[in-house]
Design a protein around this motif. Sequence first.
Motif, PDB file in Angstrom:
ATOM      1  N   ASN A  47      28.364  38.694  35.564  1.00  0.00           N
ATOM      2  CA  ASN A  47      29.585  39.251  36.148  1.00  0.00           C
ATOM      3  C   ASN A  47      30.056  40.512  35.427  1.00  0.00           C
ATOM      4  O   ASN A  47      31.095  41.058  35.741  1.00  0.00           O
TER       5      ASN A  47
ATOM      6  N   ASP B 123      34.954  40.040  38.194  1.00  0.00           N
ATOM      7  CA  ASP B 123      33.961  41.087  37.947  1.00  0.00           C
ATOM      8  C   ASP B 123      34.503  41.940  36.816  1.00  0.00           C
ATOM      9  O   ASP B 123      35.631  42.438  36.894  1.00  0.00           O
TER      10      ASP B 123
ATOM     11  N   ARG C 215      36.536  38.839  44.442  1.00  0.00           N
ATOM     12  CA  ARG C 215      36.694  38.488  43.027  1.00  0.00           C
ATOM     13  C   ARG C 215      37.643  39.461  42.325  1.00  0.00           C
ATOM     14  O   ARG C 215      37.744  40.624  42.689  1.00  0.00           O
TER      15      ARG C 215
ATOM     16  N   ASP D 228      32.653  33.149  37.166  1.00  0.00           N
ATOM     17  CA  ASP D 228      32.297  33.537  38.528  1.00  0.00           C
ATOM     18  C   ASP D 228      33.503  34.033  39.310  1.00  0.00           C
ATOM     19  O   ASP D 228      33.367  34.494  40.438  1.00  0.00           O
ATOM     20  N   LEU D 229      34.689  33.947  38.721  1.00  0.00           N
ATOM     21  CA  LEU D 229      35.912  34.331  39.418  1.00  0.00           C
ATOM     22  C   LEU D 229      36.273  35.800  39.229  1.00  0.00           C
ATOM     23  O   LEU D 229      37.156  36.312  39.919  1.00  0.00           O
TER      24      LEU D 229
END
Length: 116
Positions: free
Chosen positions: A71, A29, A4, A26-27
Amino acid sequence: MTERWKVVIVGGGFGGLSAAQNLKSDLVDVTLIDRRNYHLFQPLLYQVATGSLSPGEIASPMRGVLSRQKNTRVWLGTVEDINPDLKRVLLADGAIVPYDSLIVAAGSTVLDQACR
């Protein structure tokens, strides 16, 4: 599975907090770094000074504000150096935080004439 994207945000004021909230994905951090563990809503400081509000009503823990974002993590620390060539942020305690993208939203400080 690919790794990520790492985004580091320096500063937990209006700009940094807004950036972190908009990076709920979700892609990526997200690591938000600030010297304080709370976000202070400065436009209402005068109401604390006059006794209309308590300090707790204008300060919110950043971890609480961002708690629903899985995230995102909040680090308490002072940034000493940024190395754009190596894509690293160095903290005062010696920690090194790597990044793919960096957002610097450190804000500003007003110096009184007597402090100069």
